[in-house]
Design an enzyme around this catalytic site. Structure first.
Site, PDB file in Angstrom:
ATOM      1  N   HIS A 105      46.215  62.082   6.958  1.00  0.00           N
ATOM      2  CA  HIS A 105      45.934  62.125   8.399  1.00  0.00           C
ATOM      3  C   HIS A 105      46.369  63.435   9.074  1.00  0.00           C
ATOM      4  CE1 HIS A 105      44.450  58.156   8.101  1.00  0.00           C
ATOM      5  NE2 HIS A 105      45.526  57.454   8.401  1.00  0.00           N
ATOM      6  N   HIS A 179      41.863  55.780  15.266  1.00  0.00           N
ATOM      7  CA  HIS A 179      42.708  54.921  14.440  1.00  0.00           C
ATOM      8  C   HIS A 179      43.299  53.754  15.240  1.00  0.00           C
ATOM      9  CE1 HIS A 179      45.430  53.695  11.282  1.00  0.00           C
ATOM     10  NE2 HIS A 179      45.051  54.677  10.504  1.00  0.00           N
ATOM     11  N   GLU A 316      38.068  52.557  10.460  1.00  0.00           N
ATOM     12  CA  GLU A 316      38.040  53.978  10.779  1.00  0.00           C
ATOM     13  C   GLU A 316      36.783  54.629  10.210  1.00  0.00           C
ATOM     14  OE1 GLU A 316      41.666  55.441   8.903  1.00  0.00           O
ATOM     15  OE2 GLU A 316      42.411  53.410   9.013  1.00  0.00           O
TER      16      GLU A 316
HETATM   17  C1  GLA Z   1      45.190  54.561   7.236  1.00  0.00           C
HETATM   18  C2  GLA Z   1      45.513  54.634   5.802  1.00  0.00           C
HETATM   19  C3  GLA Z   1      46.552  53.637   5.476  1.00  0.00           C
HETATM   20  C4  GLA Z   1      47.757  53.846   6.350  1.00  0.00           C
HETATM   21  C5  GLA Z   1      47.393  53.795   7.779  1.00  0.00           C
HETATM   22  C6  GLA Z   1      48.589  54.091   8.620  1.00  0.00           C
HETATM   23  O1  GLA Z   1      44.517  53.425   7.541  1.00  0.00           O
HETATM   24  O2  GLA Z   1      44.393  54.463   4.982  1.00  0.00           O
HETATM   25  O3  GLA Z   1      46.911  53.742   4.142  1.00  0.00           O
HETATM   26  O4  GLA Z   1      48.294  55.107   6.074  1.00  0.00           O
HETATM   27  O5  GLA Z   1      46.363  54.724   8.016  1.00  0.00           O
HETATM   28  O6  GLA Z   1      49.708  53.384   8.225  1.00  0.00           O
END
Ligand code: GLA
Length: 350
Positions: A105, A179, A316
Site C-alpha cells: 500500500h 480502502h 478494493e
Molecule cells: C489489504 C490487504 C490486506 C491488509 C489490508 C489492511 O486489503 O490485501 O492484506 O493488508 O489491506 O490490513
C-alpha cells in the site's frame, strides 16, 4: 444536497484536518477528510428508512495515522510488491518493506497518511469534493513526481462516484484504490460480522497467492471452489472450508480477475437483515476482496466500538498485486505525458 465543511480535528503536529459532508435529500450522507482523502462516514437508509453508518473509521484524526487504511485512498501502489523491488526502464528500485518481505500500500508513508488539499467541485454528475496531492520524485522510493487527484461525487440517488486522475514526470508504477471497510448492517460493536452478507463477484478466475500474499505464477478458475462468487453467496459460507488458499491468508485476501473490460460491475454486497445493497462498478482489471482477517478487536473506532475479526470487509478495485514484476499482468506503468484516469462507483440501495 446539503454541504458543509468543518474542522474535523487537529493532528498532534498541529495540522488541521477538515471534514467535508454531503447529505442528499434522502438523508444519506458521506463525510470525507483531508487526511488520506478518506471516507470517514457513509450513512445510508435500510429498508425501513433507518440511516446507519456502514464504514469503519474514527471520530478523531490521529488514529488514522496508525490504522490499517480505514476509508483511505491507498497509493502510489495499492497492494503488494514482492520484496519491495522492481525494475523500470533499466533502473532498479527498492521500496521500504512494511509487510513481511514485501512493500504494501505505497510503503511506510503512503497516500493514506498524507494530507490532501480539498475543494468543493460541481460536476456533470453532481456536487463533490476534489482532493489533490503532490507526491514528489523519490517519494517512498518511487520514481517521478506524481500529481494526483481523487474526486468524490455524491448523488441524490446515493451513488458515490470516485474519479482518479494522475500524471507523472517519469515512468512509475501507479495503482490507486479506495480502502473502505464495509458492514452494511451498520457497524454494531464487537459482535458485528459480515459473515451473513451476500457477496457477488463476476469473476471466473482469481489469483492464488504464496505465504506472503503475492500472486503465484498462474491464475486459477473459481469453479467448484470457495472462490466462486459468480452467484450471490454468504461471505461466511465457505470461509471455514479446508482450502489451502484460505489457510494462507486466514480468510479471503485475494485478487479476483473481473470478467470483461471497461466500466462494468465488479461486486455486489447485500445484507439480508437490513436490506442494504452496495453495487460497485469500475474500469480497473482486479478486485481485492479482504474479509477483515487481521482485525482482532484491539482497535476502537467510532463511538468506541471495538472492531473485531470479520466485522467488516474491503472491496478494493485495482491493478493486480505485484504488477511491476509481472509482464503477464496488465501494465500499471504511468508514463510522462500520459493521463491516468479511472472511475469506481459505489451505489447504495435497499
Ligand atoms: C489489504 C490487504 C490486506 C491488509 C489490508 C489492511 O486489503 O490485501 O492484506 O493488508 O489491506 O490490513
Amino acid at each position: 444536497m446539503h454541504r458543509e465543511c468543518t474542522i474535523f480535528d487537529t493532528l498532534p503536529d498541529g495540522r488541521t484536518v477538515r471534514r467535508w459532508r454531503l447529505r442528499n435529500d434522502e438523508g444519506a450522507e458521506v463525510c470525507l477528510i483531508d487526511l488520506g482523502a478518506a471516507i470517514q462516514r457513509l450513512a445510508v437508509p435500510d429498508r425501513s428508512g433507518i440511516v446507519a453508518d456502514v464504514v469503519l473509521g474514527f471520530d478523531s484524526a490521529a488514529p488514522y495515522l496508525e490504522a490499517p487504511y480505514f476509508g483511505a485512498v491507498v497509493g502510489r501502489f495499492a497492494n503488494r510488491i514482492r520484496n519491495g523491488r522492481f525494475e523500470l526502464e533499466g533502473n532498479a528500485y527498492q521500496l521500504a518493506l512494511n509487510d513481511g518481505p514485501n512493500s504494501l500500500h505505497g510503503g511506510a508513508r503512503g497516500f493514506d497518511k498524507q494530507m490532501w488539499a480539498g475543494e468543493w467541485v460541481e460536476t456533470g454528475d453532481g456536487p463533490g469534493v476534489r482532493f489533490s496531492l503532490d507526491s514528489p520524485d523519490g517519494d517512498e522510493g518511487y520514481p517521478g513526481a506524481v500529481t494526483v487527484s481523487v474526486t468524490y461525487v455524491w448523488t441524490e440517488d446515493s451513488r458515490l462516484i470516485v474519479d482518479y486522475a494522475a500524471r507523472s514526470t517519469r515512468a512509475t508504477p501507479f495503482n490507486i484504490t479506495q480502502h473502505s471497510y464495509f458492514n452494511l448492517a451498520g457497524v454494531v460493536g464487537s459482535e458485528g460480522s459480515v459473515l451473513d452478507h451476500e457477496l457477488t463477484i463476476p469473476a471466473s478466475r482469481y489469483l492464488p497467492i504464496d505465504e506472503t500474499l503475492i500472486p503465484l505464477a498462474a491464475a486459477a478458475p473459481v469453479q467448484d471452489s470457495a472462490f466462486d462468487f459468480r452467484t450471490a453467496k454468504a461471505v461466511g459460507r465457505d470461509l471455514g472450508s479446508q482450502h489451502e488458499q484460505l489457510a494462507l491468508a486466514g480468510g479471503f485476501d485475494h485478487n479476483w480477475i473481473i470478467d470483461g473490460s471497461g466500466f462494468r460491475p465488479v461486486a455486489r454486497l447485500h445484507d439480508p437483515a437490513s436490506g442494504r445493497t452496495l453495487d460497485i462498478r469500475s474500469d480497473l482489471p482486479g478486485l481485492q476482496f479482504y474479509s477483515g482477517n487481521f482485525l482482532d478487536g484491539t482497535i476502537a473506532g467510532k463511538a468506541g466500538v471495538h472492531y473485531g475479526r470479520r466485522c467488516a470487509l474491503a472491496l478494493e478495485t485495482q491493478y493486480f498485486p505485484d504488477s511491476p514484476n509481472r509482464p503477464d499482468f496488465p501494465d500499471c506503468t504511468l508514463r510522462p505525458g500520459a493521463l491516468f484516469s479511472s472511475r469506481t462507483m459505489f451505489t447504495f440501495s435497499c
